[in-house]
Design a protein around this motif. Structure first.
Motif, PDB file in Angstrom:
ATOM      1  N   ILE A   1     -13.188   9.185 -11.287  1.00 29.68           N
ATOM      2  CA  ILE A   1     -13.340   8.531  -9.987  1.00 29.68           C
ATOM      3  C   ILE A   1     -11.976   8.448  -9.325  1.00 29.68           C
ATOM      4  O   ILE A   1     -10.965   8.176  -9.985  1.00 29.68           O
ATOM      5  N   ASP A   2     -11.920   8.671  -8.038  1.00 31.74           N
ATOM      6  CA  ASP A   2     -10.681   8.579  -7.276  1.00 31.74           C
ATOM      7  C   ASP A   2     -10.049   7.201  -7.488  1.00 31.74           C
ATOM      8  O   ASP A   2     -10.720   6.173  -7.347  1.00 31.74           O
ATOM      9  N   PRO A   3      -8.737   7.130  -7.855  1.00 34.86           N
ATOM     10  CA  PRO A   3      -8.080   5.838  -8.072  1.00 34.86           C
ATOM     11  C   PRO A   3      -8.176   4.893  -6.871  1.00 34.86           C
ATOM     12  O   PRO A   3      -8.234   3.679  -7.045  1.00 34.86           O
ATOM     13  N   THR A   4      -8.210   5.465  -5.671  1.00 37.17           N
ATOM     14  CA  THR A   4      -8.332   4.633  -4.476  1.00 37.17           C
ATOM     15  C   THR A   4      -9.632   3.845  -4.484  1.00 37.17           C
ATOM     16  O   THR A   4      -9.671   2.668  -4.118  1.00 37.17           O
TER      17      THR A   4
ATOM     18  N   PRO B   1      -7.432  -2.944   0.480  1.00 29.60           N
ATOM     19  CA  PRO B   1      -8.282  -1.761   0.264  1.00 29.60           C
ATOM     20  C   PRO B   1      -8.340  -0.855   1.492  1.00 29.60           C
ATOM     21  O   PRO B   1      -8.337   0.376   1.370  1.00 29.60           O
ATOM     22  N   MET B   2      -8.393  -1.468   2.685  1.00 31.62           N
ATOM     23  CA  MET B   2      -8.460  -0.678   3.911  1.00 31.62           C
ATOM     24  C   MET B   2      -7.201   0.167   4.093  1.00 31.62           C
ATOM     25  O   MET B   2      -7.264   1.361   4.412  1.00 31.62           O
ATOM     26  N   LEU B   3      -6.034  -0.453   3.876  1.00 31.16           N
ATOM     27  CA  LEU B   3      -4.764   0.264   4.050  1.00 31.16           C
ATOM     28  C   LEU B   3      -4.591   1.346   2.989  1.00 31.16           C
ATOM     29  O   LEU B   3      -4.061   2.426   3.275  1.00 31.16           O
ATOM     30  N   ILE B   4      -5.020   1.057   1.763  1.00 33.11           N
ATOM     31  CA  ILE B   4      -4.959   2.069   0.697  1.00 33.11           C
ATOM     32  C   ILE B   4      -5.785   3.289   1.087  1.00 33.11           C
ATOM     33  O   ILE B   4      -5.346   4.443   0.957  1.00 33.11           O
ATOM     34  N   SER B   5      -6.987   3.047   1.593  1.00 36.25           N
ATOM     35  CA  SER B   5      -7.873   4.151   1.984  1.00 36.25           C
ATOM     36  C   SER B   5      -7.299   4.932   3.161  1.00 36.25           C
ATOM     37  O   SER B   5      -7.289   6.175   3.163  1.00 36.25           O
TER      38      SER B   5
ATOM     39  N   ALA C   1      -6.091   1.281 -12.138  1.00 42.16           N
ATOM     40  CA  ALA C   1      -6.687   2.514 -11.607  1.00 42.16           C
ATOM     41  C   ALA C   1      -6.042   3.750 -12.214  1.00 42.16           C
ATOM     42  O   ALA C   1      -6.729   4.718 -12.575  1.00 42.16           O
ATOM     43  N   VAL C   2      -4.711   3.721 -12.333  1.00 38.13           N
ATOM     44  CA  VAL C   2      -4.000   4.855 -12.926  1.00 38.13           C
ATOM     45  C   VAL C   2      -4.373   5.010 -14.397  1.00 38.13           C
ATOM     46  O   VAL C   2      -4.613   6.121 -14.890  1.00 38.13           O
ATOM     47  N   ALA C   3      -4.436   3.875 -15.125  1.00 32.95           N
ATOM     48  CA  ALA C   3      -4.750   3.922 -16.557  1.00 32.95           C
ATOM     49  C   ALA C   3      -6.169   4.436 -16.814  1.00 32.95           C
ATOM     50  O   ALA C   3      -6.421   5.115 -17.810  1.00 32.95           O
ATOM     51  N   LEU C   4      -7.103   4.113 -15.922  1.00 31.21           N
ATOM     52  CA  LEU C   4      -8.503   4.500 -16.121  1.00 31.21           C
ATOM     53  C   LEU C   4      -8.829   5.899 -15.610  1.00 31.21           C
ATOM     54  O   LEU C   4      -9.871   6.461 -15.968  1.00 31.21           O
ATOM     55  N   GLN C   5      -7.961   6.443 -14.775  1.00 28.97           N
ATOM     56  CA  GLN C   5      -8.263   7.728 -14.132  1.00 28.97           C
ATOM     57  C   GLN C   5      -8.627   8.838 -15.123  1.00 28.97           C
ATOM     58  O   GLN C   5      -9.595   9.576 -14.899  1.00 28.97           O
ATOM     59  N   PRO C   6      -7.880   9.003 -16.253  1.00 34.11           N
ATOM     60  CA  PRO C   6      -8.258  10.074 -17.186  1.00 34.11           C
ATOM     61  C   PRO C   6      -9.583   9.811 -17.913  1.00 34.11           C
ATOM     62  O   PRO C   6     -10.190  10.739 -18.449  1.00 34.11           O
ATOM     63  N   LEU C   7     -10.026   8.551 -17.929  1.00 27.54           N
ATOM     64  CA  LEU C   7     -11.236   8.191 -18.658  1.00 27.54           C
ATOM     65  C   LEU C   7     -12.488   8.307 -17.817  1.00 27.54           C
ATOM     66  O   LEU C   7     -13.564   8.641 -18.330  1.00 27.54           O
TER      67      LEU C   7
ATOM     68  N   ALA D   1       0.824  -1.213   0.000  1.00 29.33           N
ATOM     69  CA  ALA D   1       0.000   0.000   0.000  1.00 29.33           C
ATOM     70  C   ALA D   1       0.862   1.268   0.000  1.00 29.33           C
ATOM     71  O   ALA D   1       0.503   2.266  -0.632  1.00 29.33           O
ATOM     72  N   ILE D   2       2.004   1.229   0.699  1.00 30.53           N
ATOM     73  CA  ILE D   2       2.922   2.374   0.679  1.00 30.53           C
ATOM     74  C   ILE D   2       3.431   2.616  -0.737  1.00 30.53           C
ATOM     75  O   ILE D   2       3.477   3.754  -1.229  1.00 30.53           O
ATOM     76  N   GLY D   3       3.847   1.538  -1.413  1.00 30.31           N
ATOM     77  CA  GLY D   3       4.329   1.682  -2.780  1.00 30.31           C
ATOM     78  C   GLY D   3       3.299   2.322  -3.697  1.00 30.31           C
ATOM     79  O   GLY D   3       3.626   3.155  -4.548  1.00 30.31           O
ATOM     80  N   VAL D   4       2.038   1.956  -3.494  1.00 30.50           N
ATOM     81  CA  VAL D   4       0.970   2.465  -4.358  1.00 30.50           C
ATOM     82  C   VAL D   4       0.615   3.910  -4.010  1.00 30.50           C
ATOM     83  O   VAL D   4       0.556   4.782  -4.886  1.00 30.50           O
ATOM     84  N   THR D   5       0.387   4.192  -2.721  1.00 29.53           N
ATOM     85  CA  THR D   5      -0.109   5.529  -2.331  1.00 29.53           C
ATOM     86  C   THR D   5       0.979   6.600  -2.344  1.00 29.53           C
ATOM     87  O   THR D   5       0.684   7.766  -2.600  1.00 29.53           O
ATOM     88  N   VAL D   6       2.219   6.218  -2.067  1.00 31.47           N
ATOM     89  CA  VAL D   6       3.300   7.212  -1.989  1.00 31.47           C
ATOM     90  C   VAL D   6       3.957   7.439  -3.344  1.00 31.47           C
ATOM     91  O   VAL D   6       4.330   8.567  -3.685  1.00 31.47           O
ATOM     92  N   PHE D   7       4.088   6.380  -4.153  1.00 28.28           N
ATOM     93  CA  PHE D   7       4.858   6.502  -5.389  1.00 28.28           C
ATOM     94  C   PHE D   7       4.013   6.368  -6.666  1.00 28.28           C
ATOM     95  O   PHE D   7       4.183   7.163  -7.588  1.00 28.28           O
ATOM     96  N   VAL D   8       3.128   5.399  -6.722  1.00 28.31           N
ATOM     97  CA  VAL D   8       2.413   5.119  -7.969  1.00 28.31           C
ATOM     98  C   VAL D   8       1.308   6.142  -8.244  1.00 28.31           C
ATOM     99  O   VAL D   8       1.299   6.790  -9.299  1.00 28.31           O
ATOM    100  N   LEU D   9       0.385   6.300  -7.309  1.00 28.09           N
ATOM    101  CA  LEU D   9      -0.771   7.172  -7.556  1.00 28.09           C
ATOM    102  C   LEU D   9      -0.402   8.652  -7.697  1.00 28.09           C
ATOM    103  O   LEU D   9      -0.893   9.309  -8.629  1.00 28.09           O
ATOM    104  N   PRO D  10       0.450   9.227  -6.811  1.00 26.37           N
ATOM    105  CA  PRO D  10       0.752  10.655  -6.965  1.00 26.37           C
ATOM    106  C   PRO D  10       1.497  10.988  -8.253  1.00 26.37           C
ATOM    107  O   PRO D  10       1.456  12.125  -8.725  1.00 26.37           O
TER     108      PRO D  10
END
Length: 291
Positions: free
Chosen positions: A52-55, A89-93, A43-49, A22-31
């Motif tokens: 909805i929040d990637p989380t 999902p809980m940790l991501i949120s 989630a990242v690929a669909l975000q521009p389409l 979850a750290i890898g995703v929320t700190v590096f991937v999503l931002p």
């Protein structure tokens, strides 16, 4: 019934693994909008389409894929995946909320290549910890397992295809260069998983020795290196002679000694050496290697 000590240990490691993931995703991937494998990459690929929040996308996909696994792979698989499907999902949120509440906006936006490298390392280490417990991280691990069950296509091949398709999905929204960066992330993550799975293993050398002076070599190995040997029965394809073949596993620091002695005893000795990532058994305990 009380949970066994090993079960508690595995339970804790799965939680820690999901936390690292979850750290890898929320700190590096999503931002940094890094295209990568897994539900985070989708989630990242669909975000521009879709606005909805990637989380939220990650949470929905994780839960949905869990039920896909339950239907097609059975209850036993679902039990091994349940903890990750709840924790991730809980940790991501929670981490997303924490970072948004206590760090300025764009605080974790950085050079894309740095985010790719460190995101891949964190995600790979997290998944590797989960795999070490014999559990599954869920998510996009599930479709390859389902397809493998019905087609018997190689599982690593299916996982690679799934991750590649996830990254290529981002070509439509982020362009070709971003997809190439995403492939780097997938590669680093896979290497990190492999390193985590072999963490703490004793790396050794497996040596196959063919020599007419095998008795002298056996004596040296047993007396000086304190290693056991296995004698294989070999038959020379050219000479048509029966010949003993010595198989011995030695530590990396012992290999130069064995090589030197073998060459001294018989310069014509035929030696085959392969690396071994992990050895279990008498004489290869962690304590002995430290002594």
């Amino acid at each position: 019934m009380m949970m066994k000590k090993d079960n508690w240990k595995d339970f804790l490691l799965v939680i820690i693994g999901n936390f690292v993931l979850a750290i890898g995703v929320t700190v590096f991937v999503l931002p940094n909008d890094i295209l990568t494998g897994g539900v985070a990459g989708i989630a990242v690929a669909l975000q521009p389409l879709i606005d909805i929040d990637p989380t939220i996308i990650i949470n929905i996909l994780t839960v949905a894929l869990f039920f896909v696994g339950l239907i097609f792979l059975g209850k036993q698989f679902a039990l091994k995946t349940l903890l990750s499907s709840i924790c991730y999902p809980m940790l991501i949120s929670l981490l997303s909320w924490f970072l948004a509440a206590y760090f300025p906006e764009n605080y974790f936006v950085m050079d894309r290549y740095l985010a790719t490298i460190y995101g891949g390392i964190f995600m790979g280490c997290g998944v590797g910890l989960i795999f070490r417990c014999g559990a599954s991280s869920g998510g996009t691990d599930i479709p390859p397992l389902v397809i493998h069950k019905y087609t018997h296509i190689s599982l690593p091949t299916l996982v690679l295809i799934t991750d590649a398709l996830t990254v290529l999905l981002g070509v439509l929204t982020y362009g070709f260069q971003a997809a190439l960066v995403g492939i780097i992330s997938v590669f680093i993550s896979s290497v990190s998983i492999d390193k985590m799975l072999t963490l703490g293993a004793i790396k050794s050398k497996n040596c196959i020795i063919i020599s007419e002076h095998y008795e002298e070599m056996l004596h040296y190995i047993h007396q000086n290196l304190a290693r056991g040997t296995t004698i294989l029965r070999g038959y020379g394809g050219y000479t048509h002679e029966d010949r003993p073949v010595i198989m011995v596993v030695v530590s990396k620091k012992q290999y130069p000694l064995l090589q030197y002695e073998a060459q001294k005893v018989d310069p014509n000795a035929f030696i085959i050496v392969t690396d071994t990532d992990e050895v279990h058994g008498l004489g290869f305990s962690f304590q002995e290697e430290l002594s």
